[in-house]
Enzyme design. Sequence first.
Site, PDB file in Angstrom:
ATOM      1  N   TYR A  59      77.016  64.302  58.066  1.00 29.39           N
ATOM      2  CA  TYR A  59      75.850  63.422  58.123  1.00 29.39           C
ATOM      3  C   TYR A  59      76.325  62.070  57.612  1.00 29.39           C
ATOM      4  O   TYR A  59      76.441  61.839  56.400  1.00 29.39           O
ATOM      5  CB  TYR A  59      74.701  63.951  57.268  1.00 29.39           C
ATOM      6  CG  TYR A  59      73.398  63.211  57.540  1.00 29.39           C
ATOM      7  CD1 TYR A  59      72.506  63.696  58.477  1.00 29.39           C
ATOM      8  CD2 TYR A  59      73.102  62.014  56.895  1.00 29.39           C
ATOM      9  CE1 TYR A  59      71.325  63.011  58.767  1.00 29.39           C
ATOM     10  CE2 TYR A  59      71.938  61.324  57.172  1.00 29.39           C
ATOM     11  CZ  TYR A  59      71.049  61.823  58.100  1.00 29.39           C
ATOM     12  OH  TYR A  59      69.895  61.140  58.392  1.00 29.39           O
ATOM     13  N   TYR A  94      67.559  72.976  57.293  1.00 30.22           N
ATOM     14  CA  TYR A  94      66.338  72.867  56.491  1.00 30.22           C
ATOM     15  C   TYR A  94      66.343  71.554  55.725  1.00 30.22           C
ATOM     16  O   TYR A  94      67.240  71.293  54.934  1.00 30.22           O
ATOM     17  CB  TYR A  94      66.259  74.054  55.524  1.00 30.22           C
ATOM     18  CG  TYR A  94      64.954  74.152  54.776  1.00 30.22           C
ATOM     19  CD1 TYR A  94      63.785  74.522  55.435  1.00 30.22           C
ATOM     20  CD2 TYR A  94      64.885  73.880  53.405  1.00 30.22           C
ATOM     21  CE1 TYR A  94      62.581  74.622  54.754  1.00 30.22           C
ATOM     22  CE2 TYR A  94      63.693  73.976  52.717  1.00 30.22           C
ATOM     23  CZ  TYR A  94      62.537  74.351  53.398  1.00 30.22           C
ATOM     24  OH  TYR A  94      61.350  74.443  52.724  1.00 30.22           O
TER      25      TYR A  94
END
Length: 409
Positions: free
Chosen positions: A283, A377
């Site tokens: 990320y 999540y």
Amino acid sequence: MRDANKELLAVSIVASGGYDDDLCNSDVLIYTGQGGNLSKKFQQGNITNEPKDQQLLRGNLALANSIDKQNPVRVIRGNKKTPSSDNNTKNYVYDGLYLVEEFWKEVGSYGKLVFKFRLRRIAGQPELTWKVVKKAKSSKARDGLCCEDISGGKERLPICAVNEIDDEKPPVFDYTVNMIYPDWCQPIPPKGCGCTKGCKDSKNCGCVAKNDGELPYNYDGAIVFRKPMVYECGPLCKCPPDCYLRVTQRGIKIQLEIFKTESRGWGVRSLESIPSGSFICEYAGELLQENEADRLAGKDEYLFDIGTDNGSSSFYESSFFTIDAARKGNVGRFINHSCSPNLYAQDVLYHHEDMRIPHVMLFAKDNIPPLKELTYYYNYKIGQVLDADGNVKVKNCYCGSAKCSGRLY
């Protein structure tokens, strides 16, 4: 299987290419019968194990009888090995129900008679994932293709964008492969190990020692289990680029693409099977301090707080640093939330040792089939996300999971 007249009928077959089967046509299968196939000894030059003519017995007879009876035959197809799979392993997938139309004899590859059976897939069955993948890979003009590579050539593999929902194009942003650090942040490289052939000796390698004396990855590059922190070899280490402890820093190895979803904007998926533990992507974005991120209230769609909750990064945990992928980011910014995710975030350090700003790496939690959306999540908390005026924001969750809470925040 035998019918009421005790006639042998076919129930299922496995078509894996072992008998020169024609697996190219998605609706018609030319299947070679059983028996008389070459043994490994013959292929290695042992002429005492020669192939023989096939006989109309057992499975061959069952397929021949199925022509008149028109009984459905289940077909299992063997796919080619994935790059990270074992050399002797194939992936087998259910292909659907077929009817045997005809059979004939012909001379096979080694001069012996073989039976050939033509089977046709019964109409009306759902199109299976492997067929969709095959069409996508073979088509020069893929349906819904709106960008051939969102990375602009910066990734080792192109990441295309596919939209079969509407005319929307991917959002405009600056693609970056690496994390972007502000000028005030100058991480110091860690002391390097002296390994020259790859780091696998737990007794002598300083980088392995940081991982409690164990390699966090197996020899296929899959993570063994989730840890509070994974330490990889850094820029001062003497080990080669293919070292067992340089998995995530080598970049994306899986063919990813972004696609427009029905209800959740853009998402990410792959055209290939992903084994459990595989590295997906980082990320990546711009590193912000917490006070800088606070000023982005109401514009926080691509913020990822770097936290220390059980050693893993998470959205909107109390932390000092945040990754902002709104203006500058990579494919990770498109991965959606799910209440039953198939990815998880893992903190990784390699080019510095500042535990406050680890790299956030995403790994496969499960074995993931082709075209399955990749999700993780987000770890939002109800009442924690505010708009620009300080009011609590409410956003429904549309992940579709059986465990879906109904609320993202």
